[in-house]
Design a protein around this motif. Structure first.
Motif, short mmCIF file in Angstrom:
data_model
loop_
_atom_site.label_atom_id
_atom_site.label_comp_id
_atom_site.label_asym_id
_atom_site.label_seq_id
_atom_site.Cartn_x
_atom_site.Cartn_y
_atom_site.Cartn_z
N LEU A 1 0.82 -1.32 -0.03
CA LEU A 1 -0.01 0.12 -0.13
C LEU A 1 0.89 1.08 -0.12
CD1 LEU A 1 -3.04 0.53 0.16
CD2 LEU A 1 -2.69 0.97 2.53
N ALA A 2 1.89 1.37 0.91
CA ALA A 2 2.78 2.54 0.80
C ALA A 2 3.33 2.78 -0.62
CB ALA A 2 3.93 2.21 2.02
N GLY A 3 3.93 1.50 -1.05
CA GLY A 3 4.76 1.45 -2.36
C GLY A 3 3.51 2.16 -3.47
N ILE B 1 8.74 -8.94 0.33
CA ILE B 1 7.66 -8.42 -0.22
C ILE B 1 7.72 -6.88 -0.47
CG2 ILE B 1 5.36 -8.30 -0.22
CD1 ILE B 1 5.43 -11.02 1.09
N SER B 2 8.21 -6.24 0.38
CA SER B 2 8.18 -4.77 0.55
C SER B 2 9.08 -4.05 -0.86
CB SER B 2 9.00 -4.21 1.58
OG SER B 2 10.32 -4.27 1.56
N SER B 3 9.72 -5.17 -1.42
CA SER B 3 10.71 -4.78 -2.85
C SER B 3 11.98 -4.02 -2.29
CB SER B 3 9.78 -3.95 -3.66
OG SER B 3 10.51 -3.43 -4.75
N ALA C 1 9.86 5.34 -4.05
CA ALA C 1 8.67 4.43 -3.77
C ALA C 1 9.07 3.36 -2.97
CB ALA C 1 8.03 4.23 -4.91
N THR C 2 10.33 2.54 -3.59
CA THR C 2 10.76 1.35 -3.00
C THR C 2 11.20 1.87 -1.55
OG1 THR C 2 11.53 0.55 -5.01
CG2 THR C 2 12.63 -0.39 -3.30
N ALA D 1 10.29 1.13 3.74
CA ALA D 1 10.42 1.76 5.27
C ALA D 1 9.00 1.24 6.24
CB ALA D 1 10.31 3.09 5.16
N ALA D 2 7.90 1.18 5.52
CA ALA D 2 6.61 0.86 5.90
C ALA D 2 6.74 -0.55 6.49
CB ALA D 2 5.43 1.09 4.92
N GLY D 3 7.27 -1.39 5.48
CA GLY D 3 7.42 -2.73 6.07
C GLY D 3 8.43 -3.00 7.36
N ILE D 4 9.30 -2.34 7.34
CA ILE D 4 10.33 -2.40 8.37
C ILE D 4 9.52 -1.73 9.49
CG2 ILE D 4 12.60 -1.65 9.32
CD1 ILE D 4 13.60 -1.79 6.56
#
Lengths: 175, 203
Positions: free
Chosen positions: A161-163, B150-152, B182-183, B188-191
Motif C-alpha cells: 500500500l505504501a509503495g 515483499i516490500s521490494s 517509492a521502494t 520503510a513501511a514494512g520495516i
C-alpha cells in the motif's frame, strides 16, 4: 540510458568474475563447488513447481472467469472518488498474485496511453516498488511447511500500500 | 491463511465463471495454467542451477562469509534475535543482495535456505522452551524476512525500463529516481510494521 544499460549489462558478468576469481585466489576447487551447487538448483525448482502450479491455476481461473475484471471495475469506482485512475486498480490487484500477468496489464497501459503518460509513469513506478505477495508467501512458507503465517500478510499489504501510494504521488510530481 | 486464500481463488473463480457463462474459458485456463507453470519451471532450471552453483562457490570459498560480516550490522538491526554467527544470517544476506541487484532467480534459493535455517532456529528454541509460537506457525523472523522481501528491495527496475523504451518512451530512465523513492517508502513501511509487531516478549 546508455550508462544504465551498460551497468545492467555489467552486473551478471561482474558477479561471476568476482565469485570465480575470489575462489581461485583462495586456491579453491571452484569448478567442483559450482557443479555440486548447480545440482541444488534442480531441487529448488522441483520444490517450487507444485506451489507454482497451484498458484498459476488459481490466478488463471480467477482471470478467465472475469472475476478480476469485475472486482477491478468495482474497486475502480471507489478509487475514482479518491482521485486514483480506475485503470490502475486491476494492475494493483493482479500484481499481488502474478508478476507476469501484471506485466501484461502494464504493457497494455503502455500501448494505450504511452509509457510517459501519467498512468504509464504510475504503473512503471508501481511495478518497480511492489512485489508479488501471494507468490512469495506461498513459495517460502510452503517450503518450510508453515501454515499459520501470522502477521506476514498484514505487513506485506501495508508495504505494498505504501509503495502504491508513493507511486501515485511521485508520478504526479514528475509531470 | 494461504489455505483459505487459495481455495477462495478457485471456488470464487468457478462460481463466478458459472454465473457469467465463462465456464468453458475457466476449464481451459485451469489446464493451460498448469502447463504454463511447468513450462516456466523448465525454462528457469538452467538459470537457477547457474545461480545455486555460483552461490555454493561463493559460500565454500569464504566470499559469502565475508559479505555476511560486512552486512552484519544491518542484519542484526533487522533480526536482533538471531544468534551471532547463525547460518540464517548468511542466507538472509545473500537473498537481500540478490534482491537489491534485481536478480529474482538468484534470490529464491537463498530465500528458501534462509527460511529453513529460521525453521531450525525456532525448533531449537522450542526444545529449550523459549519459543513463542507453536509448530506449523511462522516465527517472528520468518514473518519479518518475508515482509522485507515483499516490500521490494530492487534498486534499479531494469525490466520496466526496457519495456518503457520498447514502447517509445522519450525518457525511459526518468522513473529510476521516483522508483527508488517509492521502494524506500514501501520498505520503510514494512520495516516499521515488523519492528512494532515483531518484538519478542521479554521474560
Amino acid at each position: 540510458m546508455k550508462l544504465l544499460g551498460y551497468l545492467s549489462e555489467l552486473t551478471i558478468p561482474l558477479i561471476i568474475f568476482y565469485i570465480v576469481g575470489y575462489g581461485l585466489l583462495q586456491k579453491k576447487q571452484v569448478y567442483e563447488y559450482f557443479i555440486s551447487g548447480a545440482e541444488e538448483g534442480l531441487r529448488v525448482v522441483l520444490r517450487i513447481l507444485p506451489t507454482l502450479v497451484g498458484l498459476m491455476v488459481g490466478v488463471g481461473i480467477l482471470r478467465a472467469s472475469g472475476f478480476l475484471d469485475f472486482l477491478g471495475v468495482l474497486l475502480g469506482r471507489a478509487a475514482g472518488s479518491l482521485g486514483i485512475s480506475a485503470e490502475l486498480i486491476p494492475v494493483i490487484l493482479v500484481r499481488m498474485f502474478s508478476s507476469s500477468a501484471a506485466t501484461g496489464l502494464c504493457l497494455d497501459i503502455f500501448k494505450e496511453y504511452g509509457p510517459d503518460s501519467l498512468l504509464g509513469r504510475t504503473v512503471s513506478i508501481m511495478m518497480s516498488s511492489t512485489e508479488t505477495i501471494f507468490y512469495t508467501m506461498s513459495v517460502y512458507f510452503m517450503a518450510v511447511k508453515v501454515k499459520k503465517t501470522r502477521y506476514t500478510l498484514a505487513g506485506a499489504l501495508l508495504a505494498t500500500l505504501a509503495g502504491v501510494a508513493a507511486s501515485v504521488f511521485l508520478a504526479g510530481k514528475m509531470g | 491463511m494461504l489455505n483459505y486464500l487459495w481455495a477462495g481463488m478457485l471456488l470464487v473463480g468457478i462460481a463466478y465463471g458459472a454465473f457469467t457463462g465463462n465456464l468453458a474459458q475457466v476449464s481451459e485456463a485451469a489446464l493451460e495454467s498448469a502447463g504454463e507453470a511447468v513450462t516456466l519451471c523448465i525454462s528457469m532450471v538452467g538459470v537457477m542451477a547457474l545461480w545455486t552453483g555460483l552461490m555454493h562457490t561463493a559460500r565454500e570459498s569464504g566470499l559469502m562469509g565475508q559479505l555476511t560480516r560486512m552486512a552484519r550490522p544491518a542484519v542484526r538491526w533487522l533480526f536482533p534475535d538471531i544468534p551471532a554467527g547463525h547460518e540464517a544470517q548468511e542466507h538472509i544476506t545473500a537473498n537481500v543482495i540478490a534482491n537489491i541487484l534485481g536478480l529474482g532467480w538468484a534470490a529464491t534459493p537463498s530465500g528458501l535456505k534462509a527460511m529453513e535455517a529460521l525453521g531450525r532456529l525456532e525448533d531449537s528454541r522450542r526444545r529449550e522452551g523459549r519459543s513463542q509460537v507453536p509448530e506449523g506457525a511462522a516465527s517472528n523472523e520468518m514473518c519479518n524476512f518475508l515482509i522485507l522481501n515483499i516490500s521490494s528491495l530492487q534498486l534499479i527496475p531494469v525490466t520496466i525500463i526496457v519495456y518503457r523504451s520498447q514502447y517509445g518512451s522519450v525518457d525511459p530512465t526518468a522513473i529510476i529516481g521516483p522508483a527508488m523513492a517509492a521502494t524506500a517508502c514501501s520498505t520503510a513501511a514494512g520495516i516499521l510494521y515488523m519492528k512494532i509487531r515483531g518484538r519478542r516478549k521479554r521474560t
